[in-house]
Scaffold this motif. Structure first.
Motif, short mmCIF file in Angstrom:
data_model
loop_
_atom_site.label_atom_id
_atom_site.label_comp_id
_atom_site.label_asym_id
_atom_site.label_seq_id
_atom_site.Cartn_x
_atom_site.Cartn_y
_atom_site.Cartn_z
N HIS A 144 -11.67 -7.92 -42.29
CA HIS A 144 -10.49 -7.27 -42.86
C HIS A 144 -10.36 -5.83 -42.37
O HIS A 144 -9.30 -5.40 -41.93
CB HIS A 144 -10.57 -7.30 -44.38
N LEU A 145 -11.47 -5.08 -42.43
CA LEU A 145 -11.43 -3.67 -42.08
C LEU A 145 -11.20 -3.46 -40.58
O LEU A 145 -10.51 -2.52 -40.18
CB LEU A 145 -12.74 -2.99 -42.50
N GLU A 146 -11.80 -4.31 -39.75
CA GLU A 146 -11.76 -4.10 -38.31
C GLU A 146 -10.61 -4.81 -37.61
O GLU A 146 -10.26 -4.43 -36.49
CB GLU A 146 -13.10 -4.56 -37.69
N ILE A 147 -10.03 -5.84 -38.25
CA ILE A 147 -9.00 -6.63 -37.57
C ILE A 147 -7.68 -6.65 -38.35
O ILE A 147 -6.65 -6.20 -37.85
CB ILE A 147 -9.48 -8.07 -37.32
N ILE A 148 -7.71 -7.18 -39.58
CA ILE A 148 -6.48 -7.41 -40.33
C ILE A 148 -5.77 -6.09 -40.63
O ILE A 148 -4.58 -5.93 -40.34
CB ILE A 148 -6.75 -8.18 -41.63
N ARG A 149 -6.48 -5.16 -41.23
CA ARG A 149 -5.85 -3.91 -41.63
C ARG A 149 -5.30 -3.14 -40.43
O ARG A 149 -4.16 -2.68 -40.44
CB ARG A 149 -6.86 -3.05 -42.40
N PRO A 150 -6.09 -2.97 -39.33
CA PRO A 150 -5.53 -2.27 -38.16
C PRO A 150 -4.30 -2.95 -37.59
O PRO A 150 -3.35 -2.28 -37.17
CB PRO A 150 -6.70 -2.29 -37.17
N ALA A 151 -4.30 -4.29 -37.56
CA ALA A 151 -3.14 -5.01 -37.02
C ALA A 151 -1.89 -4.71 -37.85
O ALA A 151 -0.81 -4.45 -37.29
CB ALA A 151 -3.41 -6.51 -37.00
N LEU A 152 -2.01 -4.73 -39.16
CA LEU A 152 -0.86 -4.46 -40.02
C LEU A 152 -0.41 -3.01 -39.91
O LEU A 152 0.79 -2.71 -39.99
CB LEU A 152 -1.21 -4.79 -41.48
N LEU A 153 -1.34 -2.10 -39.70
CA LEU A 153 -0.97 -0.69 -39.52
C LEU A 153 -0.22 -0.50 -38.21
O LEU A 153 0.76 0.25 -38.14
CB LEU A 153 -2.21 0.20 -39.57
N TYR A 154 -0.66 -1.17 -37.14
CA TYR A 154 0.07 -1.10 -35.87
C TYR A 154 1.48 -1.68 -36.03
O TYR A 154 2.47 -1.13 -35.52
CB TYR A 154 -0.67 -1.87 -34.78
N LEU A 155 1.57 -2.80 -36.74
CA LEU A 155 2.86 -3.47 -36.90
C LEU A 155 3.78 -2.72 -37.86
O LEU A 155 4.98 -3.02 -37.93
CB LEU A 155 2.65 -4.90 -37.41
N SER A 156 3.26 -1.76 -38.62
CA SER A 156 4.12 -1.01 -39.55
C SER A 156 5.07 -0.07 -38.83
O SER A 156 6.01 0.45 -39.43
CB SER A 156 3.26 -0.21 -40.53
N ASP A 157 4.84 0.15 -37.53
CA ASP A 157 5.79 0.91 -36.72
C ASP A 157 7.14 0.18 -36.76
O ASP A 157 7.20 -1.03 -36.54
CB ASP A 157 5.29 0.98 -35.27
N PRO A 158 8.25 0.90 -37.06
CA PRO A 158 9.57 0.25 -37.16
C PRO A 158 9.92 -0.61 -35.94
O PRO A 158 10.66 -1.58 -36.04
CB PRO A 158 10.53 1.43 -37.31
#
Length: 343
Positions: A178-192
């Motif tokens: 979660h910390l190393e994969i899921i969360r970073p992916a969602l943070l990258y995708l939060s870019d409009p």
């Protein structure tokens, strides 16, 4: 708990014997956890500023409860409680759990959150999800992040396997993953720029939480493809045409294999990569990585087709769940690589 502020200061027992959970809870959310969430959120909300001068705490909870009742198809919050929960609620005074307001709708939210059966985790998560989203919509910038951080800290402290990310409840699965994969992916995708892929990935996690594994894999596949389309469009790359007799498709109409071929052919190797490698090795590495993504897409398609039904029995359900987790983690890893390398 957070060490900041009077309410957040850890107790002696918490400092001396910090709680650690080797196994996170997913299908039981304790009353203690829910009381802590309500008490701390209720206090914090009163320090925030609304976007509209016409809003107040009463109207906030009215909108929240109206939305929840409409989504659940009920007219009274008690319709969502079991008979045993209603009997307990009627026996106990709300003062026992520290309600800070006598506002009707805030009281309803409190009672439903606290008296819901601890195993009715989907209802509880829906309430927390809707609470976070409502804060994002109604309060000024920065408020939602503080609420999410607060709730995440309560979850972590109580060993609950969920986390709020950008106003959405996300299943954490394995903590490291979660910390190393899921969360970073969602943070990258939060870019409009990646809003479409972001919505599809969040939908995938939502379907996973509902045990709709085929739908979850399908949405993850869409998020994967949407990310590639956005990257190709951003870089102004033309779609690779393997058949000169046919007109090249648009980016939106291109197949997943064509999208990967396009990225492979157009990508420039002028990134911050290990410069000790020879250029040929770099090119070979990127080609191998993208071929791996092609295989990932084929795996997603196979997994989706293999999960046509949930089956019966815990063993079958757990097997499907494990495959779905693999699909989500694999998709998130590939999205991180694509965005960091080409996006």
């Amino acid at each position: 708990m957070s060490n900041e502020g009077y309410l957040g200061r850890e107790l002696y027992s918490e400092r001396m014997f910090p709680t650690k959970y080797d196994v996170l809870a997913y299908e039981v959310i304790s009353r203690k956890t829910r009381v802590q969430i309500f008490q701390q959120v209720s206090s914090m909300l009163r320090t925030f500023t609304f976007r509209s001068k016409h809003d107040d705490i009463g109207s906030f909870y009215y909108g929240l409860m109206s939305n929840l009742k409409r989504r659940k198809g009920v007219t009274d919050f008690a319709d969502l409680l079991s008979k045993a929960s209603i009997q307990e609620m009627n026996r106990r005074s709300t003062k026992d759990y520290g309600v800070f307001s006598r506002d009707k709708d805030e009281g309803e939210f409190f009672k439903l959150l606290i008296y819901a059966d601890e195993k009715d985790y989907l209802l509880i998560l829906d309430m927390i999800d809707l609470l976070s989203y409502s804060v994002l919509e109604r309060f000024k910038k920065g408020s939602s992040e503080k609420i999410d951080e607060l709730i995440n800290e309560v979850f972590r402290h109580n060993g609950i396997g969920y986390e709020l990310v950008k106003g959405h409840v996300i299943h954490k699965g394995n903590e490291i993953t979660h910390l190393e994969i899921i969360r970073p992916a969602l943070l990258y995708l939060s870019d409009p720029l990646y809003s479409t892929a972001n919505k599809e990935m969040l939908d995938a996690f939502s379907k996973f939480r509902e045990n709709k594994f085929k739908d979850a894999i399908h949405q993850a596949n869409k998020a994967f493809e949407s990310t590639m389309k956005i990257i190709i469009h951003k870089n102004n790359w033309s779609i690779v045409n393997r058949n000169p007799k046919k007109k090249s498709p648009s980016v939106q109409a291109a197949s997943a294999n064509l999208l990967i071929d396009t990225i492979l052919e157009h990508a420039q190797l002028n990134l911050l990569i290990d410069t000790t490698l020879e250029h040929g090795d770099l090119e070979k590495f990127h080609k191998t990585a993208l071929e791996g993504m092609r295989n990932s897409l084929q795996t997603l398609a196979s997994l989706r087709n293999a999960h046509g039904g949930h089956g019966e029995g815990n063993e079958i359900i757990e097997t499907h769940k494990r495959h779905c987790e693999f699909a989500l983690h694999m998709t998130a890893s590939n999205i991180i690589y694509l965005i960091k390398t080409y996006g």
